[in-house]
Design an enzyme around this catalytic site. Sequence first.
Site, PDB file in Angstrom:
ATOM      1  N   VAL A 213      98.530   9.821  26.405  1.00  0.00           N
ATOM      2  CA  VAL A 213      98.900  11.191  26.086  1.00  0.00           C
ATOM      3  C   VAL A 213      98.275  11.494  24.726  1.00  0.00           C
ATOM      4  CG1 VAL A 213     101.042  10.431  24.968  1.00  0.00           C
ATOM      5  CG2 VAL A 213     100.893  12.763  25.847  1.00  0.00           C
TER       6      VAL A 213
ATOM      7  N   THR B 287     100.262   5.857  21.779  1.00  0.00           N
ATOM      8  CA  THR B 287     101.539   5.152  21.750  1.00  0.00           C
ATOM      9  C   THR B 287     102.479   5.739  20.706  1.00  0.00           C
ATOM     10  OG1 THR B 287     100.417   3.143  22.523  1.00  0.00           O
ATOM     11  CG2 THR B 287     102.606   2.861  21.589  1.00  0.00           C
TER      12      THR B 287
ATOM     13  N   VAL C 245      87.331   7.656  30.067  1.00  0.00           N
ATOM     14  CA  VAL C 245      86.048   7.048  29.727  1.00  0.00           C
ATOM     15  C   VAL C 245      85.874   5.766  30.523  1.00  0.00           C
ATOM     16  CG1 VAL C 245      84.723   5.947  27.879  1.00  0.00           C
ATOM     17  CG2 VAL C 245      85.949   8.091  27.432  1.00  0.00           C
TER      18      VAL C 245
ATOM     19  N   HIS D  67     103.176  -4.170  20.182  1.00  0.00           N
ATOM     20  CA  HIS D  67     102.452  -4.600  18.989  1.00  0.00           C
ATOM     21  C   HIS D  67     101.272  -5.509  19.317  1.00  0.00           C
ATOM     22  CE1 HIS D  67     106.481  -4.057  16.595  1.00  0.00           C
ATOM     23  NE2 HIS D  67     105.989  -2.921  17.055  1.00  0.00           N
TER      24      HIS D  67
END
Length: 628
Positions: free
Chosen positions: A143, A147, A281, A563
């Site tokens: 989006v 994140t 992409v 992470h």
Amino acid sequence: MASSMQSSRGLLLLLLLLLGVLAGRSLADPNRLLLQQLHQVGLVNILDQTVRPSAPQDGKAYDFIVVGSGAAGCAVAARLSENPDWTVALIEAGGVENIAHHTPVLAGYLQETSSNWGYKSVPQKLSCRGMNNNECALPRGKVLGGTSSINYMIYNRGNRRDYDGWAAAGSKGWSYQEVLPYFLRSENAHLQGLEQSPFHNRSGPLSVEFVRFRTKLADAFVGASVEAGLPLTDYNGESQNGVSYVQATTRNGRRHSAYSAYIQPVRDLRPNLHIFTFARVTRVLVDAPTKTAYGVEFLHKNKPFVFKARKEVILSAGAFNSPQILMLSGIGPEDNLKAIEVPMVQNLPVGRRLFDHMCHFGPTIVTNTTGETTFTSRVTPAEMVSYLLAGNPATRMSSIGGVEALAFLNLERSKLPKDWPDVELIMVSGSLASDEGTGLKLGANFKDEVYDKVYRPLAQQQQDHFTLLVMQFHPKSVGRLWLRDRNPLRWPVIDPKYFKDEEDVEFLLDGIKASLRILEMPAMRRIGARLLRSPVPGCEKFEFGSDDYWRCSIRTLSYTLHHQVATCRMGPASDPTTVVDPELKVHGMRRLRVVDTSIIPEPPTAHTNAAAFMIGEKAADMIRSEWI
């Protein structure tokens, strides 16, 4: 239970009604008073998220092409487009934020939306045993905002020793003193009591504030941590060790994502910045003889397009997608590229290393309080109206998924200096029970059995409780990412190999024991805090509370916090484990950089969102210095 579900449905209907009324009202409506109110509380920005993306023109050339609009991508695109003589294309595979993204309490639900790529690991043998098929959920944003638009908004930069270690290992220019100015440049701090701190800036684009909604549970945890010997600290200041209420990337109680901070304010003011959504992409275009990147291929509405880059292609697609795109472009490990029949351009260890912070989802603590736990069914219509229409930043809706406080500990078994924490305790005023199994349980891929036996009773009884997530900062277990085939629309294969090194489990075990010692403090006794003694499924054969029980629980209630790092590891070309140099240029390639958390060489003492903003800011300066 029935009344609770009816209450949830009623709140949902009310929210839909408010959204329908507000979204259906033209922004040219003559009711100026309403518009003024909406501007004051930020709802115009939330509702006016059409972005008006540019229609791609096949073969069009830009000075810079930025692939991915997460924290680093938005930062670098915004900074480069400050030069009106440069054209910048920002390409995002996902869509646009809406009011749900901007409402912090809904964070747990976002992982079950199209704003999440929905990645899962390969089945794990040593972790994630409480997940369906032993597959760990690995959320990544798809989006505008990346994140930063779906995470839990925790702002934690890390430890000065992290960055000094990068520099000492050969990444010149990345010491703490050299990266701190970029953290500061990005930050617009509204932190009560820290107004004069030299470690915070109040003029950057990204809002950072203490969460205004605060429960008695959080107060008790912070008080008990101090009683247990932890100092109150600004963990983004002089010293990390200690306890603090959480600092969050929110503005007036609403999520402040990378898109909201960097792109939305300038999108209509810069004709040289073109934004493309729903554009996937598929590879970087490379002139093989000269190893020069000159553009990208992408799909938009199922049609192929090409953009050309006059100066550089910048991959900011994240720890999973940046390595995937590199490998599809012929840049990666020779064995993997040969197996999927992608012509080799540059042999590099792309995806060969993958680090992540794994944590234990617990322990869970029940209390004698009433009405403190963040159950979504407890959100009242009055709170909704106060939050949505009056802009009140202190309602339950501004709670960042229930996260309220953090504690940083250096453990006895540690070999690190005392000012370098080993684990973080994340105090959450709730659990999987908070949304009655409709949000976080699904997004995290927990089994029904885990929810039914441990958390459902809490939801049914509306029992006040909180959870202490225990997260290890410096794991030794190393995973890997690779491609199964050359289809650009297939996921990369992700094997994080959590807990392959058994010492990682022992650090989490010590962290659990430290959290239990905090529970013994007077502040905790005053709220009747006591351990939830419902055994975790699969661990019943061990005595509850024994070391072996907790080891089993750690491998069962395994949980990641977004992470992932090191898949495009930064370092000197002389280091055979690295993919990019300290200027983030891909080794052996021209006009191609990676600018996101995949370049982080070792797991930092941080939540990586803050570091991603810093990386984007620093990369922009390096790029500008080369082309001006």
